[in-house]
Design an enzyme around this catalytic site. Structure first.
Site, short mmCIF file in Angstrom:
data_model
loop_
_atom_site.label_atom_id
_atom_site.label_comp_id
_atom_site.label_asym_id
_atom_site.label_seq_id
_atom_site.Cartn_x
_atom_site.Cartn_y
_atom_site.Cartn_z
N LYS A 29 1.05 -1.27 0.04
CA LYS A 29 0.00 0.19 0.16
C LYS A 29 0.71 1.18 -0.07
O LYS A 29 0.63 2.11 -0.86
CB LYS A 29 -0.72 0.05 1.16
CG LYS A 29 -1.84 1.26 1.25
CD LYS A 29 -2.34 1.51 2.65
CE LYS A 29 -1.42 1.92 3.67
NZ LYS A 29 -2.06 2.43 4.87
N SER A 178 3.37 11.69 13.00
CA SER A 178 3.10 10.80 11.64
C SER A 178 4.31 11.31 10.80
O SER A 178 4.68 12.46 10.54
CB SER A 178 2.00 11.10 11.01
OG SER A 178 1.93 10.20 9.81
N GLU A 333 3.68 0.23 12.13
CA GLU A 333 2.36 -0.37 11.61
C GLU A 333 2.34 -1.83 11.72
O GLU A 333 1.07 -2.30 11.66
CB GLU A 333 2.42 -0.14 10.20
CG GLU A 333 3.45 -0.43 9.62
CD GLU A 333 3.50 -0.37 7.76
OE1 GLU A 333 3.94 -1.17 7.11
OE2 GLU A 333 3.23 0.80 7.58
#
Length: 452
Positions: A29, A178, A333
């Protein structure tokens, strides 16, 4: 393919015996959405092969088309997509971009809107309204954007009015929440008419491998980047209207983070699971997985295929080892999958460097602690991570586990169900965010069927 409503529950199958399966993982992704952006920032068509087709990448394709990019999907193989940038490199403004719950869409596409001919509105799922956007938007404001917030300041929804000209310059933001904020600015900087310097001003910068991935992809596209992550400083030589220059055809690697639940299943259920086409060299954070699994007691084998990749085989050991005090900041993640394994470990684990997971699709640290407690396990939040205290398997029990509209919480629950009977997962369909048919893949793995 399993189709269920968000209210329905999916019964997680148990491992009936040692596993013996080969699982083919769809494209990354992270790479898919970066390549889509880089292709759109270029001046000629680029054919992407092996592209992940999931909700996140479909949202990215739809966002690009909203901005005037022509994305032509191969009808015979929808993982092959040809991206044709808009004429003159000017994107089409005046429309609404739906970000869904995709972090890469909400944090990468606003950069493209900086090159549009009119203001662009950004919106998304209600849950996306809680994902932080302020650092990126502050950075874009420093580059000349005007931001009108339509709800809570620093979050979706908002309207971005682009500058008349993207010159470049120095941008300073705090990207502690982030790494995508830095990556979004790096991608945009490729189209500036001058150099752009990006500085992170915070104490902690999560997921550095994702920024390294963005830098490498930019270099592959002919953009000069000087990276100094130790000083939290990046310099990009903008190429102006010439844009990026990816090769005419780009192959997307398998998603190594999405491989984690399947490979981790070998530790929980016993036996072995193999994943082909594992790249010998990668910038994906999932590339750290072999080291992590080996530390937890797995046997690791890599069988080269002569094409720059290998078949990665994981065999479960007699027991699962806890990690003690362990820094997982490079690969946040995959924490939910690692946590699912560590529930069954032989000693405690304290996972550090992952406080930023509170700002993902959900507050993953709180969600993990809550769901582990729901089945009779023991876990607690730390300031920067998660502590897991294993309890005997017989003291844990089945339950309906929540996913919080978070794909990695769904696969976390499925992994637990390999060993604990009676696990039901609410809204397993949220896995379509990155794995279009996770339930089918999981069932075939347990049956030992090959997966093409």
């Amino acid at each position: 393919m399993v189709t269920m409503t968000a209210e329905e529950t999916w019964e997680a199958p148990q491992a009936g015996g040692p596993l013996d399966a080969t699982v083919t993982i769809p494209g990354s992704k992270s790479l898919s959405n970066r390549y889509l952006i880089l292709a759109a920032l270029g001046s000629r068509p680029v054919r992407l092969t092996g592209l992940l087709r999931s909700r996140d990448t479909d949202l990215m394709i739809a966002a690009l088309e909203t901005l005037g990019v022509d994305c032509r999907v191969d009808l015979d193989d929808p993982t092959n997509v040809t991206v044709i940038p808009p004429a003159g490199g000017r994107f089409r403004g005046g429309a609404r971009v739906d970000c869904g719950l995709a972090g890469t869409v909400m944090r990468f596409v606003p950069g493209l809107a900086m090159l549009a001919d009119a203001p662009t509105r950004f919106d998304g799922d209600e849950q996306a309204y809680r994902r932080p956007m302020r650092p990126l938007l502050d950075g874009l404001t420093q580059l000349g954007a005007r931001i009108e917030y339509l709800g809570q300041e620093g979050f979706l929804p908002f309207v971005l009015t682009p500058p008349s000209h993207l010159v470049g310059g120095e941008v300073t933001i705090d990207s502690s929440a982030s790494s995508q904020f830095i990556s979004g600015l790096l991608l945009l900087a490729a189209r500036a008419d001058g150099p752009t310097i990006i500085v992170h001003s915070g104490q902690h910068l999560p997921s550095l491998p994702h920024i390294a991935m963005t830098v490498e992809d930019l270099c592959q596209a002919g953009v000069q980047v000087q990276a100094n992550p130790d000083c939290c400083r990046w310099s990009v030589e903008g190429r102006g209207p010439a844009g990026t220059q990816l090769p005419d055809q780009v192959q997307v690697e398998p998603d190594l983070s999405n491989a984690t639940p399947f490979l981790g299943a070998a530790l929980i259920g016993g036996g072995q699971v193999s994943v082909p086409k594992w790249p010998e060299r990668t910038t994906q954070p999932g590339g750290l997985l072999p080291k992590y699994l080996e530390t937890m007691g797995a046997k690791i084998d890599m069988v080269p295929d002569g094409q720059g990749s290998a078949t990665f085989r994981v065999t479960g050991g007699e027991s699962i080892h806890g990690l003690g005090d362990f820094d997982l900041s490079p690969a946040g993640e995959i924490v939910p999958s690692i946590a699912a394994i560590l529930i069954f470990a032989d000693c405690p684990s304290r996972l550090h460097g992952i406080g930023h997971l509170r700002g993902h699709e959900t507050n993953r640290l709180k969600a993990l602690a809550t769901e582990i407690a729901r089945i009779g396990g023991q876990a607690s939040e730390l300031d920067d991570g998660l502590a897991i205290e294993p309890v005997p398997t017989q003291r844990m029990h089945g339950a309906v586990m929540e996913t919080y509209a978070d794909h990695r919480m769904a696969t976390f629950a499925a992994m637990i169900g390999l060993k604990i009977p009676g696990i039901r997962v609410r809204n397993i369909g949220t896995t379509a965010k990155t794995l279009p048919d996770f339930p089918g893949m999981w069932k075939r793995m347990l049956a030992g069927e090959g997966q093409d």
